[in-house]
Design an enzyme around this catalytic site. Structure first.
Site, PDB file in Angstrom:
ATOM      1  N   CYS A   9       0.902  -1.147  -0.011  1.00  0.00           N
ATOM      2  CA  CYS A   9      -0.106  -0.027   0.255  1.00  0.00           C
ATOM      3  C   CYS A   9       0.853   1.322  -0.020  1.00  0.00           C
ATOM      4  O   CYS A   9       1.766   1.117   0.812  1.00  0.00           O
ATOM      5  CB  CYS A   9      -0.906   0.070   1.347  1.00  0.00           C
ATOM      6  SG  CYS A   9      -2.295   0.848   1.243  1.00  0.00           S
ATOM      7  N   PRO A  10       0.461   2.291  -0.820  1.00  0.00           N
ATOM      8  CA  PRO A  10      -0.443   2.549  -1.839  1.00  0.00           C
ATOM      9  C   PRO A  10       0.106   2.484  -3.042  1.00  0.00           C
ATOM     10  O   PRO A  10      -0.481   2.997  -4.216  1.00  0.00           O
ATOM     11  CB  PRO A  10      -0.736   4.003  -1.603  1.00  0.00           C
ATOM     12  CG  PRO A  10       0.607   4.476  -1.097  1.00  0.00           C
ATOM     13  CD  PRO A  10       1.384   3.481  -0.472  1.00  0.00           C
TER      14      PRO A  10
END
Lengths: 67, 356
Positions: A9-10
């Site tokens: 993430c991200p």
């Protein structure tokens, strides 16, 4: 075909965000976890794309099409 | 997926987590410390004898509950996927220095929110530093920063970390002589809710955080990167619910001075949390999120937590952790080294590409 498998993430959304600069009508992106699937769906829908996906084993193939 | 339901879910989860966090203080946890991932990992490290700071030694059941709660719900929802191999040593080092930053400020991002909810204005300075650190991290993310991809691993690899939590729980309950516990009235380590309450709180928060992907650093990062507010709503809901619960239970005290387990030095509150924000963006999530991911089978997150453990032990062994008296000289050196190391990691893992 964008490959965001294994990215934490991200990064998957950043990969898509960069690709979307070219404003294609359709994108295909591979992810391998539900969080990335949700994050990509959210980002794509906010940017006017419809999302469909298929699953095989742990991988999701997501097809984004401009609404 | 329904985007509106998703927002409602994270707000409700955040409200519940905020109430639980504030109530843990009523049940015995240190003030403004219903939850603190950094402090609780530090306490557990002390209980195992990894550091000798007698005031902060206790195996915190909240941590055990978070990992087990996440693990069980991930198994039920078929989201337990053994993964790892994304720059593990780099993640260990980032975890290590994130802990040095946390122990300068005296709290992880989760406790920072709880401290603000308790009226501790020093934590607002910390929040500003945290946001500054996230901005620096986002700068590198936008330029192609990556710790490379993870790979599938055998199930046993991912079972080790959750199993270790069960072992810790057994050590807590049986309390053998080689486990250290802070003496009664001996410091924050002596202040804790009953084991079952702490464990239950951890389990509930672990399940909620796994389902909603709650993350303190993600909340601010996603707003900056994508104008995406989902995770931020979770962050805000915890703050509001903990604030209201603190008002009702009489645990709200507004100001900078005499705040529980806090330092008043603005510069080092800022720099401590800048280190945390910067490091956590590169790691892809705050310490709470790392625990949840480790429960889901992510061994990179498990390695990060080992880095947090090592950072906590060294911080106390090298007199780098702050106390209510203020920051230490060694701690300041540690934070400066941390910022430099994280910066080197950021630069060297950023591809040479330009955002068109």
């Amino acid at each position: 075909m964008l490959d965001a498998r294994g990215r934490s993430c991200p990064e998957p959304v950043i990969i898509l965000k960069k690709a979307m600069i070219s404003q294609e009508n359709s994108y295909t992106i591979l992810v391998d976890n539900k969080t990335a699937l949700e994050n990509i769906t959210r980002y794509a829908e906010h940017n006017g794309y419809q999302v469909a996906f298929t699953q095989s084993n742990d991988d999701f193939t997501m097809i984004l099409t401009k609404k | 997926m329904n985007l509106k339901n998703e927002k409602t879910a994270i707000i409700l989860a955040g409200l519940l987590i905020g109430v639980i966090s504030a109530l843990l203080v009523v049940f015995g946890n240190p003030a403004n410390m219903g939850f603190c991932i950094a402090c609780f990992i530090r306490d557990t490290a002390g209980a195992l004898g990894l550091h000798q700071a007698a005031a902060v030694q206790y195996i915190r059941p909240e941590i055990i509950g978070l990992v087990i709660g996440s693990c069980v719900i991930a198994l039920v929802k078929k989201e337990f996927i053994p993964r790892g191999g994304s720059s593990p040593m780099t993640r260990f080092a980032l975890g290590f220095f994130v802990m040095i930053g946390c122990l300068m400020f005296l709290g992880c991002p989760y406790r920072m929110v709880l401290r603000i909810a308790g009226g501790d204005m020093n934590a607002v300075i910390g929040l500003i530093g945290f946001i500054a650190g996230i901005l620096v991290g986002v700068f590198f993310l936008n330029r192609g920063f990556t710790l490379k991809r993870t790979y599938s691993l055998p199930k046993i690899e991912s079972a080790i970390f959750p199993t270790a939590q069960i072992v810790l729980l057994i050590l807590l309950i049986t309390a053998p002589a080689f486990i250290f516990f802070t003496a009664v009235d001996g410091g924050p380590g002596a202040k804790h809710a009953a084991i079952l309450i702490s464990l239950g709180a951890g389990l509930i928060v672990g399940i909620l955080a796994q389902r909603t992907r709650l993350c303190m650093v993600g909340g601010i990062r996603d707003v900056i990167l994508f104008r995406e507010w989902k995770l931020f709503f979770g962050f805000a809901a915890i703050l509001v619910a903990a604030f209201i619960t603190n008002l009702i239970t009489g645990h709200f005290s507004l100001g900078f001075i005499d705040q529980p387990i806090a330092i008043t030095d603005g510069l080092w509150n800022f720099l401590g949390m800048l280190t945390v924000g910067f490091g956590c963006v590169l790691l892809g999530g705050c310490p709470l999120r790392q625990l949840i991911l480790a429960g889901e089978g992510n061994t990179d997150s498990a390695i990060t937590i080992l880095g947090l453990f090592a950072g906590a032990a060294i911080a106390h062994n090298f007199a780098m952790a702050s106390s209510s008296k203020g920051p230490t000289f060694n701690g300041k050196i540690g934070v400066i080294i941390g910022i430099i190391v994280i910066l080197i990691i950021a630069v060297t893992n950023t591809k040479k590409e330009k955002l068109a």
